[in-house]
Design a protein around this motif. Structure first.
Motif, PDB file in Angstrom:
ATOM      1  N   GLY A 140      -5.843  -5.020  90.697  1.00  0.00           N
ATOM      2  CA  GLY A 140      -4.687  -5.268  91.562  1.00  0.00           C
ATOM      3  C   GLY A 140      -3.423  -4.604  91.059  1.00  0.00           C
ATOM      4  N   PRO A 141      -2.282  -4.883  91.733  1.00  0.00           N
ATOM      5  CA  PRO A 141      -0.996  -4.268  91.367  1.00  0.00           C
ATOM      6  C   PRO A 141      -0.502  -4.714  89.997  1.00  0.00           C
ATOM      7  CG  PRO A 141      -0.670  -5.994  93.002  1.00  0.00           C
ATOM      8  CD  PRO A 141      -2.146  -5.814  92.880  1.00  0.00           C
ATOM      9  N   THR A 142       0.394  -3.917  89.423  1.00  0.00           N
ATOM     10  CA  THR A 142       1.014  -4.194  88.128  1.00  0.00           C
ATOM     11  C   THR A 142       2.513  -4.399  88.342  1.00  0.00           C
ATOM     12  OG1 THR A 142       1.332  -1.833  87.744  1.00  0.00           O
ATOM     13  CG2 THR A 142      -0.710  -2.806  86.918  1.00  0.00           C
ATOM     14  N   PRO A 143       3.241  -4.905  87.311  1.00  0.00           N
ATOM     15  CA  PRO A 143       4.697  -5.044  87.458  1.00  0.00           C
ATOM     16  C   PRO A 143       5.332  -3.723  87.870  1.00  0.00           C
ATOM     17  CG  PRO A 143       3.963  -6.172  85.492  1.00  0.00           C
ATOM     18  CD  PRO A 143       2.776  -5.437  86.024  1.00  0.00           C
ATOM     19  N   LYS A 186      -0.184  -9.748  87.461  1.00  0.00           N
ATOM     20  CA  LYS A 186       0.190  -8.337  87.368  1.00  0.00           C
ATOM     21  C   LYS A 186       0.204  -7.870  85.909  1.00  0.00           C
ATOM     22  CE  LYS A 186       2.928  -7.827  91.604  1.00  0.00           C
ATOM     23  NZ  LYS A 186       4.273  -7.507  92.152  1.00  0.00           N
ATOM     24  N   GLU A 187       0.678  -8.755  85.005  1.00  0.00           N
ATOM     25  CA  GLU A 187       0.678  -8.402  83.574  1.00  0.00           C
ATOM     26  C   GLU A 187      -0.749  -8.232  83.073  1.00  0.00           C
ATOM     27  OE1 GLU A 187       3.040  -7.645  81.589  1.00  0.00           O
ATOM     28  OE2 GLU A 187       4.779  -8.134  82.843  1.00  0.00           O
ATOM     29  N   GLN A 188      -1.644  -9.129  83.535  1.00  0.00           N
ATOM     30  CA  GLN A 188      -3.059  -8.998  83.151  1.00  0.00           C
ATOM     31  C   GLN A 188      -3.648  -7.699  83.698  1.00  0.00           C
ATOM     32  OE1 GLN A 188      -5.044 -12.555  84.498  1.00  0.00           O
ATOM     33  NE2 GLN A 188      -3.822 -13.902  83.195  1.00  0.00           N
ATOM     34  N   ASN A 189      -3.289  -7.379  84.937  1.00  0.00           N
ATOM     35  CA  ASN A 189      -3.753  -6.117  85.525  1.00  0.00           C
ATOM     36  C   ASN A 189      -3.243  -4.923  84.729  1.00  0.00           C
ATOM     37  OD1 ASN A 189      -4.995  -7.571  87.532  1.00  0.00           O
ATOM     38  ND2 ASN A 189      -3.367  -7.281  89.033  1.00  0.00           N
ATOM     39  N   LEU A 190      -1.993  -5.035  84.232  1.00  0.00           N
ATOM     40  CA  LEU A 190      -1.412  -3.960  83.425  1.00  0.00           C
ATOM     41  C   LEU A 190      -2.227  -3.736  82.162  1.00  0.00           C
ATOM     42  CD1 LEU A 190       0.853  -1.913  82.867  1.00  0.00           C
ATOM     43  CD2 LEU A 190       2.167  -3.785  81.838  1.00  0.00           C
ATOM     44  N   GLU A 191      -2.628  -4.838  81.517  1.00  0.00           N
ATOM     45  CA  GLU A 191      -3.423  -4.707  80.287  1.00  0.00           C
ATOM     46  C   GLU A 191      -4.779  -4.080  80.585  1.00  0.00           C
ATOM     47  OE1 GLU A 191      -2.340  -5.230  77.241  1.00  0.00           O
ATOM     48  OE2 GLU A 191      -0.412  -5.661  78.196  1.00  0.00           O
ATOM     49  N   LYS A 192      -5.375  -4.464  81.718  1.00  0.00           N
ATOM     50  CA  LYS A 192      -6.671  -3.863  82.093  1.00  0.00           C
ATOM     51  C   LYS A 192      -6.520  -2.363  82.322  1.00  0.00           C
ATOM     52  CE  LYS A 192      -8.506  -8.035  84.331  1.00  0.00           C
ATOM     53  NZ  LYS A 192      -8.935  -8.625  85.623  1.00  0.00           N
ATOM     54  N   LYS A 193      -5.430  -1.975  82.973  1.00  0.00           N
ATOM     55  CA  LYS A 193      -5.220  -0.548  83.246  1.00  0.00           C
ATOM     56  C   LYS A 193      -4.910   0.215  81.964  1.00  0.00           C
ATOM     57  CE  LYS A 193      -4.048  -0.755  88.131  1.00  0.00           C
ATOM     58  NZ  LYS A 193      -3.123  -0.382  89.211  1.00  0.00           N
ATOM     59  N   LYS A 194      -4.252  -0.443  80.997  1.00  0.00           N
ATOM     60  CA  LYS A 194      -4.001   0.217  79.710  1.00  0.00           C
ATOM     61  C   LYS A 194      -5.315   0.507  78.993  1.00  0.00           C
ATOM     62  CE  LYS A 194       0.681  -1.457  78.733  1.00  0.00           C
ATOM     63  NZ  LYS A 194       1.515  -2.314  77.846  1.00  0.00           N
ATOM     64  N   VAL A 195      -6.278  -0.437  79.123  1.00  0.00           N
ATOM     65  CA  VAL A 195      -7.608  -0.216  78.525  1.00  0.00           C
ATOM     66  C   VAL A 195      -8.274   0.998  79.164  1.00  0.00           C
ATOM     67  CG1 VAL A 195      -9.924  -1.178  78.289  1.00  0.00           C
ATOM     68  CG2 VAL A 195      -7.939  -2.633  77.889  1.00  0.00           C
ATOM     69  N   LEU A 196      -8.134   1.117  80.498  1.00  0.00           N
ATOM     70  CA  LEU A 196      -8.705   2.281  81.183  1.00  0.00           C
ATOM     71  C   LEU A 196      -8.025   3.572  80.734  1.00  0.00           C
ATOM     72  CD1 LEU A 196      -9.208   0.992  84.849  1.00  0.00           C
ATOM     73  CD2 LEU A 196     -10.841   1.074  82.981  1.00  0.00           C
TER      74      LEU A 196
END
Length: 622
Positions: free
Chosen positions: A340-343, A294-304
């Motif tokens: 996927g989902p984030t925290p 989820k933390e990795q997904n959060l970083e990907k979404k921050k890039v977006l």
């Protein structure tokens, strides 16, 4: 990594909270097993582009399979997008009504049935949830009274002499005790301690039935051994939520199963506890991996989000650019959905950051197209005025000045930007019709011009012969410039030649002019100045001549300002590069550029002086 609060929540669910949910509705366990918990996952952001009908099609059949609490949570999460759809519908309806209704009477907005149905569904679920809470609280209190009654009955059995029915009565009370589920939290431990103490007292006091008691304890031991095996089998269960639900169920069954032989009491508890701890640690490690993902997904979404910011915070000049960037934003949204989902603590924040870029982009795009619409309307007005002027020229049939005026209008037409699409073809046809009408009439009028064109060709050929004679002369008379100027003026006053001969004779005239300039260099500047004076005098004599010559003056001033600005930049750069290793080579390049620009400034200043001289003479005449 899993947060402290989330760890505490998982432990609470494992040790106490989960059993209360199962006690209230055992179907939850069955539902989790059958569906592999897929319906328990819910991502609100996936509904942001859904219509209200699509949202209702999703949530309405699902609600009967969910608890009132879960139903209400999902409905409240979806309400954001239902309200957004409603606001967009209202704005759209208001805009359409404003365009179609010219009166000041406001037409009331009719709420579509799906919004009424959604609101009714929320209201009904809220009411059911509230009734459920009241019912549960009442049930807890009644269960507490029932267990108090069971404890009192146990006390009476213990205090009285044992009969043949005593063991059965105790078993019945135990079964009744097990059937009673949810209780007030502050009463659970007290009741359990009293119950456990009374049972131990009963079994210890009544040694007459030792054989029966030992048989019962042996059955309890076998049942608890089986529970230990069931706990260990959870290692193969892929679903986290199902694992915790079952683990909580097994703990509840272990807790409510009667005593085992004393020699196995500690051993069976340690075995069950060890198995539970092992499962919990295994699932906890899996939860940690999920949280890490989820933390990795959060970083990907921050890039977006960063990419969306780069798109949303720019203002584009062309509709095609807005269309292209809109497609890029939609691509980012597709990528977002595939991540996927984030925290949970960051999910809403990062989504709002991403969504806000969409809102900013659409606001800017709408503003751009609103302005473009206004510009097109303004352009339409300008082109209508041009059409009126062209129609006037076409009717007057002034073939002497009409052609120049019409060509100026054509140039002006090309400079005017686009008009509304629905008006473009009609306005162009109107303008083109006027032009065709004029030029067709002109064509008919000038059929007899061929004779004149032949005469003009002979005159221009004579001037070319004179220029060739001057070009072959070796000496430069004092009146040479006056001769050239006179021939140039005579050439300009001669009318048109035929279209087929025009390019050839003009090319020869230019070649002779170039030849004369190369031969008589000292006359070049003087002749050029004379040509420019002639050009600006002719321009001033045309319709709107003063405006055209002012435009020429403005353009030259702008060029001078641009050259001077470039000179300032170069001079500043010279000081910067003077200390570099390759200073000599760089300085020479800069000096050449400065000299070139200075010559251009001098030439443009001369042109500016010529314009001012022409305008001054015209002012003195008037």
């Amino acid at each position: 990594m899993k947060t402290k609060s989330e760890t505490q929540n998982s432990e609470a669910f494992l040790k106490a909270g989960g059993i209360q949910m199962i006690e209230k509705d055992p179907a939850i366990l069955k539902k989790a097993i059958e569906s592999n918990q897929e319906e328990f996952y819910f991502e609100p952001s996936s509904f942001q582009n859904k219509t209200t009908q699509e949202i209702m099609a999703y949530i309405k059949p699902l609600i009967p399979n969910l608890s009132y609490k879960e139903s209400l949570q999902r409905l409240n999460a979806l309400k954001t997008y239902v309200d957004k759809n409603l606001n967009e519908l209202k704005n759209k309806t208001t805009a359409i009504t404003s365009e179609e209704n010219s009166s000041d009477v406001m037409i009331p907005f009719q709420l579509p049935s799906e919004y009424s149905e959604f609101n009714a569904l929320i209201h009904q679920t809220q009411q059911q949830r509230e009734e459920e809470k009241q019912r549960i609280e009442k049930e807890k209190h009644n269960n507490y009274l029932k267990k108090q009654e069971i404890l009192e009955n146990l006390k009476k059995i213990i205090e009285n002499d044992e009969t043949d029915k005593t063991i059965r009565e105790v078993k019945d009370l135990q079964n009744e005790w097990k059937k009673i589920k949810i209780l007030p939290k502050d009463k659970v431990e007290v009741l359990w301690n009293q119950y456990h103490k009374l049972l131990d007292t009963f079994y210890d006091k009544h040694s007459i039935n030792i054989e029966l008691k030992e048989l019962d304890r042996q059955k309890n031991l076998n049942f608890k051994i089986d529970l230990c095996k069931k706990v260990l089998s959870l290692q193969e269960e892929p679903s986290l939520k199902k694992s915790f639900i079952l683990l909580t169920k097994y703990h509840d069954e272990f807790k409510n199963t009667g005593p085992v032989p004393k020699e196995y009491n500690e051993e069976i508890w340690q075995r069950f506890k060890t198995a539970s701890d092992e499962i919990y640690q295994q699932k906890k490690a899996k939860i940690s991996l999920i949280e890490e993902q989820k933390e990795q997904n959060l970083e990907k979404k921050k890039v977006l989000v960063d990419k969306a910011i780069l798109i949303a915070r720019q203002l584009y000049e062309k509709p095609s650019d807005w269309k292209e960037k809109h497609a890029e934003l939609n691509q980012l949204m597709s990528e977002w959905k595939n991540i996927g989902p984030t925290p949970r603590k960051d999910s809403n924040k990062v989504w709002m950051e991403f969504k806000s870029q969409y809102d900013e982009f659409y606001n800017n795009r709408n503003h751009f197209f609103d302005q473009l619409k206004k510009e097109k309307a303004s352009n339409l007005e300008r082109k209508l005025e041009i059409c009126k002027k062209a129609e006037k020229i076409a009717k007057t049939l002034d073939f002497k000045s009409g052609e120049k005026e019409l060509k100026l209008l054509q140039n002006e037409w090309r400079e005017v930007g686009p008009v509304p699409k629905k008006e473009a073809e009609a306005i162009w046809l109107r303008f083109r019709t006027s032009c065709d009408e004029y030029f067709n009439a002109r064509k008919e009028n000038f059929k007899d011009r061929r004779v004149e064109e032949k005469e003009n060709f002979i005159k221009k050929t004579s001037i070319l012969n004179k220029l060739e004679a001057i070009a072959t002369e070796n000496q430069q008379d004092d009146d040479l410039f006056d001769k050239l100027k006179s021939l140039q003026k005579e050439w300009a006053q001669i009318g048109h030649v035929s279209y087929k001969q025009k390019d050839t004779i003009n090319k020869k005239y230019k070649e002779l002019g170039t030849q004369l300039f190369e031969k008589f260099k000292k006359l070049e500047g003087k002749l050029k100045t004379s040509q420019k004076i002639e050009h600006y005098n002719n321009l001033l004599a045309m319709p709107n001549g003063e405006k055209q010559i002012s435009i020429e003056e403005f353009k030259i001033k702008r060029r001078i300002e641009g050259f001077k600005s470039e000179l300032d930049t170069l001079e500043n750069n010279i000081q910067f590069f003077a200390k570099s290793k390759n200073a000599d080579g760089i300085m020479k390049d800069f000096e050449k550029k400065i000299e070139k620009i200075q010559r251009q400034v001098e030439q443009h200043q001369k042109d500016l002086n010529v314009i001012r001289q022409v305008k001054r003479k015209e002012t003195q005449k008037s």
